[in-house]
Design an enzyme around this catalytic site. Structure first.
Site, mmCIF file in Angstrom:
data_model
loop_
_atom_site.group_PDB
_atom_site.id
_atom_site.type_symbol
_atom_site.label_atom_id
_atom_site.label_comp_id
_atom_site.label_asym_id
_atom_site.label_seq_id
_atom_site.Cartn_x
_atom_site.Cartn_y
_atom_site.Cartn_z
ATOM 1 N N LYS A 75 -12.708 -1.994 9.565
ATOM 2 C CA LYS A 75 -11.532 -1.536 10.319
ATOM 3 C C LYS A 75 -11.986 -0.883 11.617
ATOM 4 C CE LYS A 75 -7.407 1.381 9.520
ATOM 5 N NZ LYS A 75 -6.714 2.199 8.501
ATOM 6 N N SER A 150 -2.030 0.856 7.252
ATOM 7 C CA SER A 150 -2.477 0.563 8.587
ATOM 8 C C SER A 150 -3.675 -0.392 8.648
ATOM 9 C CB SER A 150 -2.858 1.871 9.287
ATOM 10 O OG SER A 150 -3.938 2.494 8.614
ATOM 11 N N SER A 174 -3.035 3.325 3.256
ATOM 12 C CA SER A 174 -3.399 2.248 4.183
ATOM 13 C C SER A 174 -4.383 1.221 3.665
ATOM 14 C CB SER A 174 -3.951 2.837 5.470
ATOM 15 O OG SER A 174 -2.890 3.286 6.242
HETATM 16 N N1 GLN Z 1 1.721 4.412 6.053
HETATM 17 C C1 GLN Z 1 1.065 5.678 6.072
HETATM 18 C C2 GLN Z 1 1.248 6.330 7.422
HETATM 19 O O1 GLN Z 1 1.827 5.717 8.250
HETATM 20 C C3 GLN Z 1 -0.370 5.514 5.704
HETATM 21 C C4 GLN Z 1 -1.364 5.623 6.793
HETATM 22 C C5 GLN Z 1 -2.787 5.614 6.318
HETATM 23 O O2 GLN Z 1 -3.088 5.633 5.127
HETATM 24 N N2 GLN Z 1 -3.693 5.643 7.273
HETATM 25 O O3 GLN Z 1 0.847 7.417 7.624
#
Ligand code: GLN
Length: 485
Positions: A75, A150, A174
């Protein structure tokens, strides 16, 4: 190309294939699936060169590393020395990392090949990969759908066969949620299991690096390799993952698994929640019933904190983000405005206004608000109290149970654009994943089901702190016995 790393190594040692052939295979795949937009940068020549070196060493009889020639995608929030890392943000445009994240160093030490950076939501903020300066990522199973976020690019890289395993980060789901949307395995270890050194911070007390794969065995092996204490991250815990003679990578061996009887909890409120797709609820209940039939104890436990989870998560993570993202001021590194400015405050303002996207700005504003004098106690302190209550509650659950079963997400993959204009609806869809981050517990999404709409969905398992062994064993058992695709 190969079903597991173990099988790949057998083929390599038998002389049936080479690391170079493997890299070529994945590069071709990446090229043929460019439209999915899963990668932000591809290190093709470099990966081929490394593959040739590894092939040479192996052919001359050198002992091979545990990830010898394994093709990994990372990532775009994880630092890889001398490579660009941007967190999918304009503010880090062209920034080159001067060091390796600890997880990356450990992969390289075991002879992995890093093939490229994966697209993601800007600074890991989002659930759809729509908040990226590089544009959307498409779900390979249905290109009108999001891959989740994400870590959407990392998930699709594995889903579409563009690498063997990939790394993402999981602050609120995420890794698990995109794994769920893409029909693959996504693991978030215990907070502190993997060093965060070299992971660009979103919310430091929540962030963990996580692993995507199609084989649980591979995920367990990668976890074993990249976890452990670290002088550069005082929150990385020095606790061996062996239980007796079992290591992570042994946990997924099939034989003794079916004999063990587990005690598993589920939350009735979570499975009856109005936001949960009926078919997902039915799928999970059917697994619960099968487990009961096989002699496992599966019981509903009261859990009245569900409605507080998402608000507590968004108060605490935005507060931490507003502080973490302060460093991006365009002075020492990152995007710098081209507009003429005369005073320093205006300079910062312009750099940040031009450099950050909409969702990141929203979170910085929200986080700054909840930390401001006069509101601190009403929001931040309150949310911390909720976090403490959640930890206490889960501690008491794990006195009686080995694991908790939850859905990973309330629905299957959203249609692209479906929730873009409604951030609250987007946040509420994190209801099942943020729990493990608020409590620091290890959690996994395993691809057990297929919805009548044709899309996959997963089952989420959570175990006690540092108990990845049970998490993997239980997952292995469920994948072997209940996967119905
Ligand atoms: N969907 C969650 C957010 O928007 C998760 C983000 C993450 O785990 N980096 O914060």
């Amino acid at each position: 190309m190969f079903t597991t790393i173990k099988e790949y190594h057998q083929q390599l040692l038998a002389g049936n294939t080479s690391c170079e052939a493997a890299v070529n295979h994945y590069l071709l795949k990446i090229d043929s699936k460019k439209n999915l937009n899963a990668f932000t940068r591809i290190f093709g020549d470099e990966a081929l060169k490394r593959a040739a070196t590894l092939d040479g060493a192996r052919n001359s009889g050198a002992k091979i590393g545990r990830l010898h020639g394994v093709v990994v995608a990372i990532k775009d929030v994880i630092c890889y020395q001398d490579h660009t890392v941007t967190a999918a943000s304009k503010i880090l445009e062209g920034f080159v990392s001067v060091y390796n994240a600890t997880a990356i160093q450990k992969l390289l030490d075991e002879e992995a090949i890093i093939i490229g950076n994966c697209n993601c939501d800007e600074f890991a903020m989002g659930s759809t990969n729509e908040n990226s300066v590089y544009g959307n990522v498409l779900n390979a199973l249905d290109e009108t759908k999001v891959p989740g976020g994400s870590s959407g690019g990392s998930a699709v890289a594995v889903q579409a066969g563009m690498c063997m395993i990939s790394l993402g980060s999981d602050t609120g789901g995420s890794v698990r949620q995109p794994a769920d949307f893409c029909g693959i395995i996504g693991l978030k270890p215990t907070y502190g299991r993997i060093s965060r050194y070299g992971l660009i911070a979103y919310a430091s007390s929540f962030d963990q690096i996580g692993i995507f794969g199609t084989s649980l065995e591979d995920v367990a092996l990668a976890l074993e390799i990249i976890s452990g204490p670290d002088d550069y991250d005082s929150t990385a815990i020095d606790q061996p993952f062996n239980r007796g003679e079992i290591s992570f990578s042994d946990t997924t061996l099939p034989t003794p698994l079916t004999e063990k009887k587990y005690r598993i909890a589920y939350f009735e409120d979570a499975l009856q929640h109005p936001s949960l797709d009926k078919e997902i609820g039915t799928g999970i209940f059917s697994t619960i019933n099968k487990l009961k039939t096989e002699g496992h104890v599966v019981e509903a436990v009261d859990f009245d904190l569900l409605e507080y989870i998402v608000p507590a998560y968004y108060v605490l993570t935005t507060a931490e983000a507003s502080s973490n993202l302060n460093r991006f001021d365009g002075v020492r590194f990152g995007h710098r405005t081209k507009q003429p400015v005369t005073d320093l405050t205006e300079f910062y303002k312009r750099n940040r206004s031009e450099g950050f996207g909409k969702e990141v700005k929203r979170r910085i504003l929200l986080g700054t608000f909840v930390l401001s004098a006069g509101y601190f106690d009403a929001y931040f302190t309150k949310a911390q109290q909720v976090r403490r209550m959640l930890v206490d509650r889960t501690n008491s659950i794990f006195n009686d149970f080995d694991a908790i079963i939850l859905p990973t997400a309330p629905t299957t993959a959203f249609t692209i654009g479906e929730k873009t204009d409604d951030p609250i609806a987007m946040y509420l869809a994190d209801i099942y994943t943020v729990f493990a981050n608020l409590t620091g517990l290890p959690a996994i999404s395993i691809p057990l089901y297929k919805h009548s709409n044709g899309l996959p969905f997963g089952l989420q398992l959570i175990t006690n702190k540092m108990d990845e062994v049970t998490l993997l064993q239980l997952s292995a058992m469920l994948l072997q016995q209940y996967k119905n695709n």
